[in-house]
Write a protein that holds these residues in place. Sequence first.
Motif, mmCIF file in Angstrom:
data_model
loop_
_atom_site.group_PDB
_atom_site.id
_atom_site.type_symbol
_atom_site.label_atom_id
_atom_site.label_comp_id
_atom_site.label_asym_id
_atom_site.label_seq_id
_atom_site.Cartn_x
_atom_site.Cartn_y
_atom_site.Cartn_z
ATOM 1 N N GLU A 157 15.551 5.831 -2.385
ATOM 2 C CA GLU A 157 16.690 5.972 -1.460
ATOM 3 C C GLU A 157 16.765 7.379 -0.887
ATOM 4 N N ALA A 158 16.526 8.368 -1.705
ATOM 5 C CA ALA A 158 16.565 9.751 -1.221
ATOM 6 C C ALA A 158 15.489 9.995 -0.162
ATOM 7 N N LEU A 159 14.277 9.503 -0.422
ATOM 8 C CA LEU A 159 13.189 9.656 0.551
ATOM 9 C C LEU A 159 13.479 8.865 1.829
ATOM 10 N N LEU A 160 14.044 7.681 1.664
ATOM 11 C CA LEU A 160 14.347 6.856 2.834
ATOM 12 C C LEU A 160 15.405 7.523 3.708
ATOM 13 N N LYS A 161 16.458 8.033 3.104
ATOM 14 C CA LYS A 161 17.522 8.666 3.901
ATOM 15 C C LYS A 161 16.978 9.848 4.695
ATOM 16 N N THR A 162 16.143 10.657 4.066
ATOM 17 C CA THR A 162 15.533 11.802 4.771
ATOM 18 C C THR A 162 14.714 11.333 5.966
ATOM 19 N N GLU A 215 0.863 -1.186 0.000
ATOM 20 C CA GLU A 215 0.000 0.000 0.000
ATOM 21 C C GLU A 215 0.893 1.227 0.000
ATOM 22 N N ASN A 216 0.580 2.215 -0.803
ATOM 23 C CA ASN A 216 1.416 3.418 -0.934
ATOM 24 C C ASN A 216 2.867 3.059 -1.282
ATOM 25 N N GLY A 217 3.039 2.035 -2.116
ATOM 26 C CA GLY A 217 4.366 1.681 -2.597
ATOM 27 C C GLY A 217 5.262 0.977 -1.598
ATOM 28 N N VAL A 218 4.707 0.561 -0.447
ATOM 29 C CA VAL A 218 5.516 -0.115 0.578
ATOM 30 C C VAL A 218 4.752 -1.300 1.159
ATOM 31 N N GLN A 219 5.489 -2.188 1.795
ATOM 32 C CA GLN A 219 4.888 -3.248 2.591
ATOM 33 C C GLN A 219 5.341 -3.079 4.037
ATOM 34 N N LEU A 253 8.296 1.527 -4.204
ATOM 35 C CA LEU A 253 8.221 2.741 -5.013
ATOM 36 C C LEU A 253 8.595 3.966 -4.185
ATOM 37 N N ALA A 254 8.912 5.059 -4.879
ATOM 38 C CA ALA A 254 9.303 6.304 -4.211
ATOM 39 C C ALA A 254 8.065 7.086 -3.787
ATOM 40 N N ASN A 255 7.323 6.531 -2.840
ATOM 41 C CA ASN A 255 6.107 7.167 -2.324
ATOM 42 C C ASN A 255 6.446 7.768 -0.960
#
Length: 298
Positions: A193-198, A114-118, A149-151
């Motif tokens: 990756e950019a969203l995750l690091k933030t 959901e929203n590009g993640v599990q 996904l980059a969500n």
Amino acid sequence: MNMAKAHMLEKIKNQDGFIAALDQSGGSTPKALRLYGIEEDAYRGDDEMFDLVHQMRTRIITSDVFNGSRVLGAILFENTLDRKIAGLDSAAYLWQKKNIVPFLKVDKGLVDEENGVQLMKAMPDLGKLLDKANQQGVFGTKMRSVIKLANEAGIRALVEQQFSIAKEILAKELTPIIEPEIDIHSPEKAAAEALLKTALLAQLDALPGDKPVMLKLTLPESDNFYLECIKHPKVLKVVALSGGYTRAQANDKVTANHGMIASFSRALTEGLSQKQTDQDFNQALDNAIESIFQASKS
């Protein structure tokens, strides 16, 4: 912190090496056995399956080449924690006989995307599991969720869930490995990756107390991308999952990312087979351990 955990902390913090991921659970065990040369028609039901995978793990762990000089830690599945190796509880065998720090996988798998993640499934018995881990001398835990996904909203929710549970684990005097895996086949891997690091840095900055966490991350598209996480005062260690890369590919990527060490599962056991003689098995395992160890020293 008791004396044993203080020694384990010191080892993870300061010694060269990598973490072996021996924590395949119900969903991933058939594939691990198949790669080891045991087809699904060789066993019936979960009990026989877990007996066979424990035999595989025991063969790895009891090998002379699998020891604390190159292997810092090993992540176990709860079923392995409940079993013995050479007459000792598995976690005790790792630390007392091999000088390898024991970790325990605590998540119960993933919910639908959901929203590009599990996100992770609920863990209603987490408290009891953490108590058992402490009783058996486990140092830390590992829990995995997956980013497809980059969500931004999805990734933020995933990281918030990871850190919320990590705080419960820290409160039980265990060190959590937070694993927000990014699917290596994602068409938006670099953006994710950019969203995750933030999101990770925001949660790390807000983490109360002085107890560190560990991060287990997919090897990034840009070398040294997670350097800020590696150097963060709340991070004990950043480890890399192999994520579907071959051992050679994963080792090259670990070498290129300074300060990251490996925590491989399938890439560690690649090339091992039930049919090998002990001499051939130990040689193949030694070669795998040495290559991963050298990559993790960079």
